[in-house]
Design an enzyme around this catalytic site. Structure first.
Site, PDB file in Angstrom:
ATOM      1  CB  CYS A  85      -9.513  -7.661  21.296  1.00 22.94           C
ATOM      2  SG  CYS A  85     -10.117  -9.365  21.352  1.00 22.94           S
ATOM      3  CG  HIS A 186      -6.313  -8.337  24.702  1.00 22.55           C
ATOM      4  ND1 HIS A 186      -7.369  -7.502  24.956  1.00 22.55           N
ATOM      5  CD2 HIS A 186      -6.842  -9.475  24.207  1.00 22.55           C
ATOM      6  CE1 HIS A 186      -8.502  -8.111  24.636  1.00 22.55           C
ATOM      7  NE2 HIS A 186      -8.207  -9.310  24.176  1.00 22.55           N
ATOM      8  CD  GLU A 188      -5.510  -4.553  26.650  1.00 23.34           C
ATOM      9  OE1 GLU A 188      -4.896  -3.926  25.760  1.00 23.34           O
ATOM     10  OE2 GLU A 188      -6.508  -5.269  26.417  1.00 23.34           O
TER      11      GLU A 188
END
Lengths: 216, 266
Positions: A85, A186, A188
């Protein structure tokens, strides 16, 4: 069996979502170290630069922690690196978000998403892969990832782009050069597909570990 | 293309999911951590915890719930309920929430929106809005209500659309629009309200309150112009799975994220 686990560092510069990146890596069996110690960065086998927030604040925080030069150095060496990001945007030279220069590791600039669409671009969107890459192994082109951002990086060298995403504009959502990879989305927060990217990145570290380290 | 999000919402009181959640397997249906993981596997695009604890102790438990959930949830988690200060938000974000939702506190102190956005980025700050249709208004208008945990809540005199616009100016990155008229009826979202808010603001709008079947989800997106749909009962009571909801929407041309196969199942 490896005697010493390759050390992976998640760069702590006061930005958000450090823990979620670390937890994703832990889920995959790694033991990431979340640190702002410049020496730890230079010793690391792999580095993740996460990021949520604004580019100016982030660059100020990196400078204050004396992390700018170590980041440039480890990328020059070819240490496996993953930017996420804002951690992708910071790799470019300049940003429309703030007059302060970014890291300047990749040629290009960071632009604001065009008007007329809802900003931030928030949610799951597809990434069209432009070429194969070890970090995207077993990830089909068109897979969906989670995005939250108002700006995007635009590489001056089109060959850096690894993937693109459509949101009013077709923007570069992943870049790669050598052992450096960075995504606007992202991983994650992108469920199993996102975790696979980190899994592939960790595999890259293991492969790299077999190579001698010139600086030791 | 940006997918429309499907978001199950769990009401949590002192660490337990309230509103009965019917489950098909033996797992603890009252444990928010288990349920969040379940919805993640089912393909939810995001999970919302709404803390209805009345006590400070209950809210402390909530932070622990969020921390334990974040250990194993790799999709976005939003948390709302009882957050009154920037410090409250910080603790929740540190515990592992990706977004915090504020409602009554934002009405009482609008500056809280900007303070939160400055500290954490506007993408972290969600404005939740409970609204009631103003009786007899034409064109329809809606009033924002606070303290809605008790009965009809308290009137604020704020027009819902104007409040949404102001909240975005102040720094809100997303608006959750809840219709108290529709909430719990399972008769569908208030589409006029959704459309009015969605057209007025430049940030994503999440529909809340009233979903009873999959057509309601579709209407909120197609007619209400919502970017995401939040629902509780229809998922908790297993009327529909998340996958069924996505299939229904996809057949009608709505872009949705396909439910991924967990990496262990390759």
């Amino acid at each position: 069996m490896r005697a010493v686990e390759p050390e992976i560092v998640v760069v702590d510069y006061g930005a958000g979502n450090l823990r979620s990146v670390a937890k994703a890596l832990e889920r995959l069996g790694a033991s990431p170290r979340v640190t702002s110690d410049p020496r730890a960065l230079l010793r690391a086998r792999g580095v993740v630069l996460p990021g949520v927030g604004s580019s100016g604040t982030a660059m100020a925080a990196l400078e204050e922690r004396r992390l700018v030069e170590p980041l440039r150095e480890l990328m020059a060496r070819g240490t496996p690196f993953f930017g996420v990001c804002l951690g992708m945007q910071l790799l470019f030279q300049t940003s429309e978000e703030d007059p302060r220069p970014c890291l300047g590791i990749l040629p290009g600039r960071v632009r604001r998403l065009p008007g007329g669409l809802k900003v931030p671009h928030m949610g799951w969107n597809q990434v069209a892969l432009l070429r194969p890459h070890p970090v995207f192994q077993d990830v089909p082109s068109g897979s969906e990832f989670y995005f939250v951002h108002s700006y995007y990086g635009e590489p001056a060298d089109a060959s850096l782009a690894l993937g693109t995403t459509d949101y009013g504009v077709t923007f570069c959502s992943a870049v790669a050069r050598g052992n450096l990879v960075a995504t606007q989305f992202h991983p994650e927060k992108s469920g199993p597909t996102g975790l696979r990217l980190y899994e592939n990145f960790l595999r890259l570290l293991v492969l790299e570990e077999a190579r001698p380290l010139p600086w030791r | 293309m940006l997918a429309k999000r499907i978001i199950p919402c769990l009401d949590v009181d002192a660490g337990r999911v309230v509103k009965g959640v019917r489950f098909l397997d033996h797992r603890d249906a009252g444990d928010p951590v288990e349920l969040a993981a379940f919805y993640d596997r089912e393909g939810a695009d995001e999970v919302v915890f709404y803390d209805i604890s009345a006590s400070a102790q209950g809210r402390g438990i909530m932070r622990d719930v969020v921390a334990r959930t974040a250990e194993q949830l790799f999709i976005p988690l939003a948390v709302g309920g009882g957050l009154r200060t920037v410090q409250d938000m910080r603790l929740m974000l540190k515990a592992g929430a990706d977004k915090v939702s504020i409602n009554t506190a934002a009405v009482q102190n609008p500056d809280l929106i900007g303070q939160g956005a400055a500290a954490f980025g506007r993408q972290c700050i969600v404005l939740g809005m409970d609204t009631l249709r103003v009786p007899g208004s034409s064109p329809p208008r809606w009033e924002v209500r606070t303290h809605t945990g008790r009965g009809g809540g308290r009137p604020t005199g704020l027009d819902a659309v104007e409040w949404a616009v102001r909240a975005v100016e102040l720094g809100a990155g997303e608006i959750v629009v809840n219709s108290m008229d529709a909430d719990g009826t399972q008769q569908g979202y208030d589409l006029d309200l959704l459309r009015a808010v969605s057209r007025a603001v430049s940030v994503p709008v999440v529909a809340s309150g009233g979903a009873g079947d999959l057509e309601h989800l579709y209407q909120a997106i197609a007619l209400g112009e919502a970017d995401a749909v939040l629902a509780a009962s229809i998922f908790h009571f297993r009327l529909y799975s998340i996958a069924q909801a996505k299939e229904y929407l996809a057949q009608r041309g709505v872009p949705v994220r396909r439910v991924p196969v967990p990496s262990g199942d390759r």
